[in-house]
Design a protein around this motif. Structure first.
Motif, PDB file in Angstrom:
ATOM      1  N   CYS A 197       0.833  -1.209   0.000  1.00 56.10           N
ATOM      2  CA  CYS A 197       0.000   0.000   0.000  1.00 56.10           C
ATOM      3  C   CYS A 197       0.871   1.265   0.000  1.00 56.10           C
ATOM      4  N   LEU A 198       0.529   2.180  -0.949  1.00 52.33           N
ATOM      5  CA  LEU A 198       1.330   3.404  -1.126  1.00 52.33           C
ATOM      6  C   LEU A 198       1.042   4.411  -0.026  1.00 52.33           C
ATOM      7  N   PHE A 199      -0.070   4.193   0.695  1.00 49.64           N
ATOM      8  CA  PHE A 199      -0.495   5.197   1.668  1.00 49.64           C
ATOM      9  C   PHE A 199      -0.045   4.860   3.086  1.00 49.64           C
ATOM     10  N   CYS A 200      -0.004   3.544   3.412  1.00 48.16           N
ATOM     11  CA  CYS A 200       0.378   3.167   4.789  1.00 48.16           C
ATOM     12  C   CYS A 200       1.647   2.324   4.821  1.00 48.16           C
ATOM     13  N   GLN A 201       2.261   2.100   3.646  1.00 52.29           N
ATOM     14  CA  GLN A 201       3.480   1.276   3.540  1.00 52.29           C
ATOM     15  C   GLN A 201       3.289  -0.085   4.204  1.00 52.29           C
ATOM     16  N   GLY A 202       2.084  -0.641   4.093  1.00 53.94           N
ATOM     17  CA  GLY A 202       1.868  -2.002   4.585  1.00 53.94           C
ATOM     18  C   GLY A 202       1.297  -2.093   5.984  1.00 53.94           C
ATOM     19  N   ASP A 203       1.190  -0.944   6.682  1.00 53.34           N
ATOM     20  CA  ASP A 203       0.693  -0.990   8.061  1.00 53.34           C
ATOM     21  C   ASP A 203      -0.815  -1.218   8.137  1.00 53.34           C
ATOM     22  N   GLY A 204      -1.511  -0.903   7.057  1.00 55.86           N
ATOM     23  CA  GLY A 204      -2.972  -1.045   7.060  1.00 55.86           C
ATOM     24  C   GLY A 204      -3.645   0.303   7.194  1.00 55.86           C
ATOM     25  N   CYS A 205      -4.513   0.612   6.203  1.00 57.60           N
ATOM     26  CA  CYS A 205      -5.260   1.874   6.256  1.00 57.60           C
ATOM     27  C   CYS A 205      -6.579   1.678   5.516  1.00 57.60           C
ATOM     28  N   LYS A 206      -7.349   2.774   5.399  1.00 56.12           N
ATOM     29  CA  LYS A 206      -8.661   2.662   4.769  1.00 56.12           C
ATOM     30  C   LYS A 206      -8.542   2.294   3.291  1.00 56.12           C
ATOM     31  N   ALA A 263      -4.254   5.513 -11.683  1.00 56.99           N
ATOM     32  CA  ALA A 263      -4.224   6.979 -11.530  1.00 56.99           C
ATOM     33  C   ALA A 263      -4.811   7.369 -10.173  1.00 56.99           C
ATOM     34  N   MET A 264      -5.864   6.663  -9.742  1.00 54.91           N
ATOM     35  CA  MET A 264      -6.474   6.969  -8.447  1.00 54.91           C
ATOM     36  C   MET A 264      -5.481   6.736  -7.314  1.00 54.91           C
ATOM     37  N   LEU A 265      -4.702   5.664  -7.451  1.00 53.47           N
ATOM     38  CA  LEU A 265      -3.710   5.361  -6.407  1.00 53.47           C
ATOM     39  C   LEU A 265      -2.550   6.357  -6.459  1.00 53.47           C
ATOM     40  N   ARG A 266      -2.028   6.590  -7.668  1.00 48.58           N
ATOM     41  CA  ARG A 266      -0.850   7.447  -7.764  1.00 48.58           C
ATOM     42  C   ARG A 266      -1.175   8.896  -7.425  1.00 48.58           C
ATOM     43  N   CYS A 290      -6.332   0.526   1.607  1.00 48.04           N
ATOM     44  CA  CYS A 290      -6.024  -0.883   1.303  1.00 48.04           C
ATOM     45  C   CYS A 290      -6.913  -1.850   2.089  1.00 48.04           C
ATOM     46  N   GLY A 291      -7.964  -1.300   2.708  1.00 44.56           N
ATOM     47  CA  GLY A 291      -8.858  -2.174   3.477  1.00 44.56           C
ATOM     48  C   GLY A 291      -8.119  -2.882   4.596  1.00 44.56           C
ATOM     49  N   HIS A 292      -7.118  -2.216   5.153  1.00 47.81           N
ATOM     50  CA  HIS A 292      -6.316  -2.713   6.277  1.00 47.81           C
ATOM     51  C   HIS A 292      -5.559  -3.988   5.965  1.00 47.81           C
ATOM     52  N   SER A 293      -5.375  -4.273   4.649  1.00 48.19           N
ATOM     53  CA  SER A 293      -4.622  -5.475   4.286  1.00 48.19           C
ATOM     54  C   SER A 293      -3.146  -5.148   4.073  1.00 48.19           C
ATOM     55  N   GLY A 294      -2.843  -3.852   3.837  1.00 50.73           N
ATOM     56  CA  GLY A 294      -1.457  -3.469   3.546  1.00 50.73           C
ATOM     57  C   GLY A 294      -1.084  -3.654   2.086  1.00 50.73           C
ATOM     58  N   TRP A 295      -2.020  -4.173   1.248  1.00 48.03           N
ATOM     59  CA  TRP A 295      -1.720  -4.449  -0.158  1.00 48.03           C
ATOM     60  C   TRP A 295      -2.777  -3.861  -1.082  1.00 48.03           C
ATOM     61  N   LEU A 296      -2.344  -3.428  -2.279  1.00 48.40           N
ATOM     62  CA  LEU A 296      -3.270  -2.907  -3.292  1.00 48.40           C
ATOM     63  C   LEU A 296      -3.140  -3.753  -4.551  1.00 48.40           C
TER      64      LEU A 296
END
Ligand code: 2NL
Length: 356
Positions: A276-285, A329-332, A287-293
């Motif tokens: 996940c580009l936003f939480c670097q794998g820690d889990g956030c909204k 594009a949404m992620l970047r 990536c649905g708290h999975s840490g992966w996109l």
């Protein structure tokens, strides 16, 4: 009887004074010309005096003539001086009114920008070009396609749910004519007309009959890639896509995850996640708290697909992949609603840097 002397010097002085006054008080060239005509023009008052000289006695003529000439010259001179002054004033007024302040800031003209979807499409294509892929011209490939190029050649079973009316837009042209649901049609056409090695990227617009939401729209852009050659392996696929993902999201190597998946046109198949580009794998909204996109689908080209395009699967292998441009594009660019890409909202578009 003495010849008459029509000139009385007082009258001449008065005439001179009036003429000079008329000329020097002219404030326009038109008034000046009028005054000139009145006094020294062809029928002007002073000119007429000169003509009258012939009626004067020969005795008085030289003296009177000299007097009149003197007055005439003075008036001519006054005319020339005034004309010069008025012309200079006119020129100055004109120059003043036409003055340009070259130090003034110019009026800004808004710069056009490439649409964010165009920017990321170009970014992605040039990354693959750097790895030896050729970008297929999307304009050369139809978006209105037959079932054969959209499904059959890609090894979709006749009863596959993706062929269903729910997912695919069929047209009324004929029962087998539809709006393409992926850009594979472009690659199928290319493989059918070219011999390996083949390294191609096919960007383009695709259509799916989805319920519209912040994540799904009835059209989106897809970029697919295909590599067919001798001895192509899943390791090539992994290396290529890992290099691509790290370059696209910048900087150091980005952790990725290849999960087993299923597509009718690849075997084996994988879905590829990036950390996940936003939480670097820690889990956030996001990536649905999975840490992966999830960002890519890929796999080794199914032997049936190669066969359908006239390529012998015993001689050649290939890998293929596909991605949704909007999703990337949404992620970047941290965009949270896919619909904003299609509204032409200036407040949104202005967020992006001018591209020229
Ligand atoms: C996706 C996943 C994929 C392909 C596309 C492909 C094309 C040919 C042969 C075999 Cl001609 N495969 N394309 C393969 C795997 C995944 O797309 O776009 N997800 C949004």
């Amino acid at each position: 009887m003495n010849a008459r002397t029509p000139f009385d010097t007082n009258t001449l002085d008065q005439l001179k004074a009036i003429a000079l006054q008329a000329l020097t008080s002219s404030t326009t060239l038109k008034a000046l010309e009028d005054a000139k005509v009145q006094y020294i023009g062809r029928s002007g008052e002073i000119t007429l005096l000169k003509r009258g000289l012939k009626d004067i006695s020969a005795e008085d003529r030289p003296k009177t003539g000299a007097l009149i000439n003197l007055v005439s010259q003075e008036v001519e001179h006054a005319y020339a001086v005034q004309k010069d002054a008025l012309e200079t004033a006119d020129l100055n007024a004109q120059l003043l009114s036409e003055t340009l302040d070259v130090t003034m800031p110019g009026r800004p003209s808004p710069l056009g920008k490439l649409h964010p979807l165009s920017v990321i499409t170009e970014d992605i294509c040039s990354l693959f070009e750097g790895m030896g892929f050729t970008v297929l011209d999307d304009n050369a490939c139809p978006e209105v396609e037959t079932e054969f190029f959209n499904f059959e050649a890609l090894n979709f079973p006749e009863d596959h749910p993706a062929r269903d009316m729910q997912d695919t837009y069929y047209t009324e042209v004929a029962s087998n004519v539809l709006l393409r649901s992926q850009t594979s049609n472009s690659q199928i056409r290319h493989m059918s007309n070219n011999k390996p090695p083949i390294r191609i990227i096919s960007p383009g617009r695709v259509y799916r009959n989805e319920e519209v939401s912040s994540r799904k729209y009835v059209l989106f852009h897809q970029i697919e890639g295909l590599y067919v050659d001798k001895n192509v392996t899943f390791a090539d696929l992994k290396g290529t896509l890992n290099a691509f993902i790290s370059s696209l999201f910048g900087g150091n190597e980005r952790p990725t995850r290849f999960r087993p998946s299923y597509f009718p046109f690849t075997e084996p198949s994988a879905e590829i996640d990036v950390q996940c580009l936003f939480c670097q794998g820690d889990g956030c909204k996001v990536c649905g708290h999975s840490g992966w996109l999830e960002i890519l689908g890929a796999g080794m080209v199914h032997p049936n697909v190669l066969r359908n395009c006239g390529i012998d699967p015993d001689e050649y292998q290939g890998f293929a992949f596909g991605m949704g441009v909007e999703r990337l594009a949404m992620l970047r660019d941290a965009v949270d609603d896919i619909r904003i890409f299609y509204t032409n909202d200036q407040r949104f578009l202005k967020r992006f840097q001018p591209s020229i």
